[in-house]
Design an enzyme around this catalytic site. Structure first.
Site, PDB file in Angstrom:
ATOM      1  CG  ASP A  90      -2.177   0.775   1.058  1.00 33.83           C
ATOM      2  OD1 ASP A  90      -2.334   1.438   0.017  1.00 33.83           O
ATOM      3  OD2 ASP A  90      -3.034   0.716   1.966  1.00 33.83           O
TER       4      ASP A  90
ATOM      5  CG  ASP B  99      -8.355   4.533  -0.504  1.00 30.92           C
ATOM      6  OD1 ASP B  99      -8.103   3.319  -0.665  1.00 30.92           O
ATOM      7  OD2 ASP B  99      -7.745   5.259   0.290  1.00 30.92           O
TER       8      ASP B  99
ATOM      9  CD  GLU C  87      -0.186   6.057  -3.269  1.00 30.94           C
ATOM     10  OE1 GLU C  87      -0.615   4.957  -3.655  1.00 30.94           O
ATOM     11  OE2 GLU C  87      -0.223   6.420  -2.069  1.00 30.94           O
TER      12      GLU C  87
END
Length: 756
Positions: A418, A484, A421
């Protein structure tokens, strides 16, 4: 970034230098180098105080031309750089083009860059006798903005009726014409123009692609600075890009992924259903076991169980230590879960919280990213006092991977990588990398490191990630999911657009959170999303603060999950072959309609449906009532679920129950359907049924059913008049042929003949 006020004027404070003429062209060991002054040179005095732009062309592989535009060449280049494969083939430099013509060219396979050497600046990219795109007299620019920053830009022409695609995972319209896009990874969800996976590559349905080989921010103005051109620009003194030719969009993607890396082969078990704890929900081993046993009791095949963030203690992410209050016996628990036939996935990210026991060690040994002052870079977003592992430091990389190896030794099979970024630019990297370039490129180093560990520990073809961030080349480390999203039909549609855009950016596999991540979907949304999710390359039930077990919604949701999971398992003989095309050719499993039907202009902007491989059309239903409109290309197609025929080309409106959706089989298809529906990793050729759909007279094809461990099994299908013959010389198990409701069975090698 825009530099002009309309077409004729520059924005206030902007200066622009453009090549005005060609002073000389040189054959430099197979490179074509063009020296272009920024004003016409009429006398010797015109060469004084005159900037020069150097444009060079090379051929890294057939059908690819590299273009490098440079102003000042003495600037330090700290990297990082995208890895670009080089396999020089049939290329040559010609000076002049033909007798009496002013010009020069570099040819790479079927593609040529033709540079005009008389008059204004012009470069035509030509293949098979036609101009694909051009750099014109107003295209190349060396720009200075009011803040003193230097930029280099290029503008390539867009033809009438031409459509552009790609630029990574973008959640707006599939066709990028009219969009301004910055290649800059952000954790922005799926409802804005930000994206987790930014790729500086676009594909044109006019027969070419363009890869801008810069890891830093690349600004694209796709028909927005000049409506008939695509502009791309970077900060600095140099711009490097590649023009890639292909007779079809598939061929362009294949060439692009040969240049930047092909998707790895993923294990068969990864195609099964993944179930997650979800993010902030309460769970322990009892909860996990109840979910897994509940799936088994309801006969919903489950392949992977995923532990999300709170398998670790709060405020400790990532220390890779199981929360002892919740999971006091992690090794025993993992062994018990694996005994149920499951694979285990664990959530990780590349950050180290200050409370983690690894933080002090990382500080002491220099494994964490530093500020220019020499302090460890930290902030309180996501985790208190969070620091960032410096993957440019080989020792830091080895240290991080050692923690993951400990988890693999405990019984974890794969990782959800995950984040990646939120990478700062006011930092110093161990290897001196440019912080602007590292912002996007960090995701590449992070996923590459984890993927390589899995390959080393689990073996080639057994490594798989669930990754959120990526940039060019990241397709080598699958799988990626869409990030998401909200639990709505609108978000379901935007997720699909993101996946299709990513597919046209070189990524072979893709997934998303079934039911949406944020919020709790109503049962109707969950059921519609379940059908879509189980007809994606990879399928995961996951959410933020609510569980995604089907019985949390209603009994019908359980039926829908069972139906479509079992359907996907039965399609594994087909899906395994399609996955092989992603790995071997760079053609994605989930394909926008234009990729499979480039000659049908009706498919150009379609982004609410897709082809799963070359033979199955999937049109997700985005309404509770079941109303759906979808486009059917030419021919008589058959719904795999109910046998109804639909003819195209035309748009079709239908209404479907929750247990159905438009799932059409392409005419002329021999579809191999497996004998098992309980798991994805089985002997796909054992008991396979070849279902025949609308085979024309004279049809002659070979169907290959892959094998995980041995040689594939092949079947040859021929139709002559009203009879069809199917033959296999290497079948080692029972198989069958089905036309309509009629089924004929065979044992091992031999032939089957039946009427059609």
């Amino acid at each position: 970034m825009k530099f002009t006020d309309g077409y004729w004027k520059l924005l206030p404070g902007v200066t622009l230098l453009r090549p005005q003429s060609v002073d000389e062209v040189v054959d430099d060991a197979g490179r074509l180098v063009v020296y272009a002054p920024t004003a016409p040179i009429l006398t010797r005095g015109d060469t004084l105080n005159r900037p020069l732009v150097t444009v060079s062309f090379d051929a890294p592989m057939d059908d690819v031309v590299g273009v490098r535009i440079e102003h000042h060449q003495g600037r330090r280049d700290p990297g990082p750089h995208f890895e670009v494969s080089r396999a020089p083939g049939d290329s040559k430099v010609v000076l002049p083009l033909v007798e009496g013509e002013h010009g020069a060219s570099l040819t790479s396979g079927r593609l040529a860059a033709r540079v005009a050497t008389d008059g204004g600046w012009r470069v035509d990219f030509v293949a098979d006798g036609r101009v694909l795109t051009s750099s014109t007299d107003r295209s190349v620019g060396v720009v200075t903005t009011p803040d003193g920053a230097h930029h280099v830009r290029e503008q390539l022409t867009i033809g009438v009726g031409e459509h552009l695609y790609g630029l990574g995972e973008r959640f707006g319209a599939l066709v990028k014409n009219g969009q301004s896009v910055d290649i800059w990874n952000e954790d922005g969800g799926t409802a804005s123009d930000q994206a987790y996976k930014n790729v500086p590559f676009y594909l044109s349905d006019a027969g070419y692609g363009v890869f801008v080989a810069h890891p830093e921010r690349v600004s694209f103005e796709v028909g927005t600075e000049v409506v008939s051109r695509t502009q791309f620009s970077v900060v600095g003194e140099t711009l490097q890009y590649y023009v890639i030719y292909g007779a079809t969009p598939k061929e362009i993607l294949s060439r692009y992924t040969a240049l930047t890396g092909r998707p790895a082969r993923v294990p068969a078990w990864s195609f099964g259903l993944w179930l997650s704890t979800s993010f902030t929900t309460d769970y322990d081993e009892g909860t996990v076991t109840s979910f897994i046993d509940g799936m088994a009791e309801r006969e919903i095949p489950l392949s992977v169980f995923h532990f999300d963030c709170f398998w670790m203690r709060q405020f400790h992410w990532c220390d890779f230590v199981w929360d002892p209050a919740t999971f006091p016996d992690p090794e025993g628990m993992l062994a018990r879960l694996r005994a149920k036939g499951l694979r285990i996935s664990a959530w990780i990210n590349p950050y180290v919280a200050q409370r983690s026991h690894l933080f002090a060690e990382g500080c002491e040994k220099g494994y964490l990213v530093l500020t220019p002052a020499g302090d460890v870079w930290q902030w309180d977003m996501w985790q208190a006092g969070m620091a960032l592992v410096d993957f440019t430091n080989p020792d830091a990389k080895a240290w991080y991977l050692a923690q993951l190896k400990g988890l693999l030794d405990q019984g974890v099979d794969c990782f959800k990588t995950d984040f990646g970024e939120r990478i700062p630019t006011d930092v110093v990297w161990h290897d001196g990398s440019d912080p602007q370039r590292m912002h996007n490129y960090y995701a590449h180093l992070y996923n590459e490191a984890v993927f390589e560990l899995l390959q080393a520990e689990r073996g080639e073809g057994e490594a798989v990630l669930f990754a959120r961030s990526a940039t060019a080349g990241g397709q080598q480390f699958p799988v990626h999911w869409g990030g998401d999203c909200e639990s709505t039909y609108a978000s379901m549609a935007e997720s699909l657009r993101g996946g299709l855009s990513l597919a046209l950016s070189g990524f072979g596999y893709w997934s998303h959170d079934i039911g949406g991540f944020e919020g709790t979907p109503d049962p109707a949304v969950f059921k519609r999303w379940t059908a879509f999710g189980l007809l994606s390359s990879h399928s995961r039930l996951h959410a933020s603060d609510s569980y995604r077990v089907p019985w949390a919604f209603d009994d019908e949701a359980v039926d829908v999950a069972r139906t479509f999971t079992r359907l996907k398992m039965s399609l594994m003989p087909y899906l395994a072959r399609v996955a092989g095309e992603a790995h071997g050719q760079g053609v994605p499993m989930m394909r926008p309609m234009m990729l499979e039907f480039p000659g049908d202009r009706g498919t150009a902007g379609v982004d609410t449906q897709y082809m799963l491989g070359d033979a199955l059309l999937v049109a997700p239903v985005f309404s509770t009532e079941g109303d759906v409109e979808y486009y059917v290309p030419e021919g008589r197609w058959t719904n795999l679920l109910d046998g109804r025929a639909v003819s195209g080309p035309r748009w079709v409106a239908e209404r479907h129950g929750f247990d159905s959706l438009p799932l059409l089989v392409r005419p002329g298809t021999v579809l191999p359907v497996g004998a098992r529906t309980d798991r994805p990793d089985y002997a796909w050729a054992d008991g396979v049924t070849l279902r025949l759909f609308e085979l024309p007279d004279g049809h002659d094809s070979t169907t290959t059913v892959p094998s995980e461990t041995g040689e594939p099994t092949t079947f040859r299908t021929r139709r002559e008049g009203r009879r069809v013959t199917v033959t296999s010389d290497d079948a080692r198990a029972p198989w069958a042929v089905q036309v309509g409701d009629r089924v004929v069975r065979a044992e091992g090698a031999g032939s089957v003949e039946l009427p059609v």
